[in-house]
Write an enzyme that holds these catalytic residues in place. Structure first.
Site, short mmCIF file in Angstrom:
data_model
loop_
_atom_site.label_atom_id
_atom_site.label_comp_id
_atom_site.label_asym_id
_atom_site.label_seq_id
_atom_site.Cartn_x
_atom_site.Cartn_y
_atom_site.Cartn_z
N SER A 123 15.79 -5.97 22.75
CA SER A 123 15.34 -4.59 22.51
C SER A 123 15.46 -3.74 23.77
O SER A 123 15.90 -2.59 23.72
CB SER A 123 13.87 -4.59 22.07
OG SER A 123 13.73 -5.18 20.82
N ARG A 141 13.77 -13.23 5.24
CA ARG A 141 13.33 -14.41 6.01
C ARG A 141 12.23 -15.21 5.32
O ARG A 141 12.05 -16.39 5.63
CB ARG A 141 12.89 -13.97 7.42
CG ARG A 141 14.09 -13.60 8.27
CD ARG A 141 13.74 -13.16 9.66
NE ARG A 141 14.95 -13.02 10.46
CZ ARG A 141 15.03 -12.35 11.60
NH1 ARG A 141 13.96 -11.75 12.09
NH2 ARG A 141 16.18 -12.29 12.25
N GLN A 180 11.91 0.50 15.14
CA GLN A 180 13.21 1.13 14.92
C GLN A 180 13.03 2.52 14.32
O GLN A 180 13.71 3.47 14.71
CB GLN A 180 14.09 0.24 14.03
CG GLN A 180 14.51 -1.03 14.78
CD GLN A 180 15.31 -2.00 13.94
OE1 GLN A 180 15.51 -1.79 12.74
NE2 GLN A 180 15.77 -3.07 14.55
N GLY A 213 20.50 -4.05 13.59
CA GLY A 213 19.62 -3.03 13.00
C GLY A 213 19.14 -2.04 14.04
O GLY A 213 19.01 -0.84 13.78
N ASP A 237 9.47 -10.81 14.78
CA ASP A 237 10.70 -11.61 14.77
C ASP A 237 10.43 -13.11 14.89
O ASP A 237 11.36 -13.91 14.82
CB ASP A 237 11.62 -11.15 15.91
CG ASP A 237 12.19 -9.75 15.64
OD1 ASP A 237 12.25 -9.35 14.45
OD2 ASP A 237 12.56 -9.07 16.61
N ARG A 272 18.04 -16.03 13.78
CA ARG A 272 16.70 -16.63 13.98
C ARG A 272 16.40 -17.76 12.99
O ARG A 272 15.60 -18.64 13.29
CB ARG A 272 15.63 -15.54 13.92
CG ARG A 272 15.82 -14.48 15.00
CD ARG A 272 14.54 -13.72 15.28
NE ARG A 272 14.84 -12.44 15.92
CZ ARG A 272 15.18 -12.27 17.20
NH1 ARG A 272 15.26 -13.31 18.01
NH2 ARG A 272 15.44 -11.07 17.68
N ARG A 327 18.00 -0.39 24.75
CA ARG A 327 17.45 0.88 25.23
C ARG A 327 17.95 1.23 26.61
O ARG A 327 18.08 2.41 26.96
CB ARG A 327 15.92 0.81 25.18
CG ARG A 327 15.41 0.86 23.71
CD ARG A 327 14.06 0.23 23.55
NE ARG A 327 13.47 0.42 22.24
CZ ARG A 327 13.70 -0.36 21.17
NH1 ARG A 327 14.54 -1.39 21.26
NH2 ARG A 327 13.11 -0.12 20.02
C1 S3P Z 1 13.33 -3.92 17.03
C2 S3P Z 1 12.34 -3.67 16.12
C3 S3P Z 1 11.97 -4.60 15.04
C4 S3P Z 1 12.53 -5.99 15.27
C5 S3P Z 1 13.97 -5.95 15.71
C6 S3P Z 1 14.12 -5.18 17.00
C7 S3P Z 1 13.62 -2.92 18.08
O1 S3P Z 1 12.48 -4.11 13.81
O2 S3P Z 1 12.40 -6.78 14.11
O3 S3P Z 1 14.46 -7.27 15.89
O4 S3P Z 1 14.34 -3.24 19.06
O5 S3P Z 1 13.14 -1.79 17.96
P1 S3P Z 1 11.63 -3.10 12.88
O6 S3P Z 1 11.54 -1.80 13.56
O7 S3P Z 1 12.43 -3.02 11.60
O8 S3P Z 1 10.31 -3.77 12.67
#
Ligand code: S3P
Length: 429
Positions: A24, A348, A171, A96, A317, A390, A28
């Site tokens: 993450s 999952r 997210q 994602g 996660d 995962r 960023r």
């Molecule tokens: C993430 C937020 C999470 C997480 C993903 C990474 C991020 O998702 O499950 O692996 O980097 O902001 P969600 O925002 O859908 O919960």
């Protein structure tokens, strides 16, 4: 289907490891490094497929990103309004975070862009970001009535907003915050429980006016971001596989160095400690605004617990590997309030229920979680990752304490977040 691995039971995991950089935070660092003025140096960047999707996206929008010896990155940021229209569709792969954060960021540009991804990502819901972005004036189209990638984004002038998110999703929150950077005035996002706050921390570190409050966060638009030196800590979500492995394999003692322990991410430590796991946090410190420590793990007899509420987004996660820990715990573990697991890289809840059951575990799927009855041991057999990194790594951890060999199909996906997972696993057994 790519690659399969056969794992046999281990007799004591010992030694010291360092897991790769936080996924993450790595995403960023590229985004904010590109939007800042001047040079950003990123140490400890995660060179996984997901982060490379983000890196390639910013290169395609005219940002110079150099890979230095040792894997560090040098980003020549061009400021908030310095991106240029990409010449082609942006491929977010399996990520994602890339597609949802970029949707927010691209909504406020003065150019057109298209985002797509692999077959898993193209099945994941995007309305959760497109809906609230539309209230800011964003113009975004997608398949499935505007819910599915590919997404076409016609960048436009955005208005600031106040958004009450029905889900605790970093997210969604980050997409709104990144769009809010391009609006005049203050954008506010509230969420039912606090999700990971890396965007907020890093934005503040780069000079933005970010104000967290009970239940949400406000960000002022049009900030002047300055290039910085970013140190990415080890990913607690990657460390989690080794934490559970060392807990369930008798005779283990493992030191995991340099693990990011941001309180919005450290739910796995609380969960495993409540299950009776021996996890000691050694040498706590801070790196670029993020708390970090080494984690010493010793094998422990675990017990079943009830998991739900605010710890869920803090460990979102980690539930695949928590379900593995629960399979070896005494008594019953119940996971609730975790419906979000159904829309991750794969469903999952369904995936872990079917794969653990294939090895003899007693697991029942619920709409918003799982009920797992701990048993003495799993048996060997064949399982699949469902194409989800995962799930692949969780089943590898389960295999370390199975009664026979476990063959996991479709393991190439571990490269999305943890390219040297198999190598590290072989080093400590
Ligand atoms: C993430 C937020 C999470 C997480 C993903 C990474 C991020 O998702 O499950 O692996 O980097 O902001 P969600 O925002 O859908 O919960």
């Amino acid at each position: 289907m790519s690659e399969s691995r056969t794992i046999s039971a281990a007799g004591g995991l010992r030694g010291e490891i360092t897991v790769p950089g936080d996924k993450s935070i790595s995403h960023r660092s590229i985004m904010l490094g590109s939007l800042a003025k001047g040079t950003t140096l990123v140490h400890g960047f995660l060179h996984g497929e997901d982060n490379h999707a983000t890196l390639n996206a910013f290169r395609s929008m005219g940002i110079e990103i150099e890979e230095l010896a040792g894997g560090d990155l040098k980003i020549e940021g061009k400021g908030l309004h310095g991106l240029s229209e990409p010449g082609d569709v942006i491929d977010c792969g399996n990520s994602g975070t890339t597609i949802r954060l970029m949707t927010g960021l691209l909504a406020g540009q003065n150019f057109f862009s298209v985002l797509t991804g692999d077959r898993y990502l193209r099945r994941r819901p995007m309305k959760r970001v497109i809906g609230p972005l539309a209230t800011m004036g964003a113009k975004i189209w997608g398949r499935g009535g505007g819910d599915l990638a590919p997404l076409a984004i016609c960048g436009t002038k955005l208005q600031s907003t106040e958004y009450d998110s029905p889900i605790a999703s970093a997210q969604v929150k980050s997409a709104m915050i990144l769009a809010g950077l391009y609006a005049d005035g203050v954008t506010t996002v509230r969420e039912p429980h606090l999700s990971r706050d890396h965007s907020e921390r890093m934005l503040r570190y780069f000079g933005a006016d970010v104000r967290p409050f009970e239940g949400g966060v406000s960000v002022a638009g049009q900030p002047q971001l300055e290039g910085r030196e970013v140190f990415v800590p080890g990913d607690i979500s990657s460390a989690a596989f080794f934490m559970v492995a060392a807990l369930i394999v008798p005779g283990s003692e493992l030191l995991i160095r340099n693990v990011g322990l941001n309180p919005t991410r450290s739910g796995i430590i609380d969960i495993l400690q409540e299950m009776g796991g021996s996890l000691e946090l050694v040498n706590p410190r801070e790196l670029s605004g993020e708390p970090v420590a080494d984690v010493l793990v010793r094998s422990s007899q675990l017990r079943g617990i009830e998991i739900g509420g605010s710890v869920v987004p803090r460990a979102i996660d980690e539930f695949p590997v928590v379900s593995v820990a629960a399979s070896f715990a005494e008594g019953t573990t119940t996971i609730r309030d975790a419906r979000e697991l159904r829309v991750k890289e794969t469903d999952r809840i369904a995936a872990m229920t079917s794969e653990l059951s294939a090895l003899g575990a007693k697991v029942e799927a619920r709409e918003d979680g799982m009920v797992i009855e701990g048993i003495e041991g799993l048996r060997g057999g064949g399982v699949t990752s469902h194409g989800d990194h995962r799930i692949a790594m969780s089943m590898a951890v389960a295999a370390l304490r199975a009664g026979g060999e476990v063959t996991i199909e479709d393991t190439g996906c571990t490269a999305t977040s943890f390219p040297n997972f198999w190598q590290l696993l072989s080093e400590i057994r």
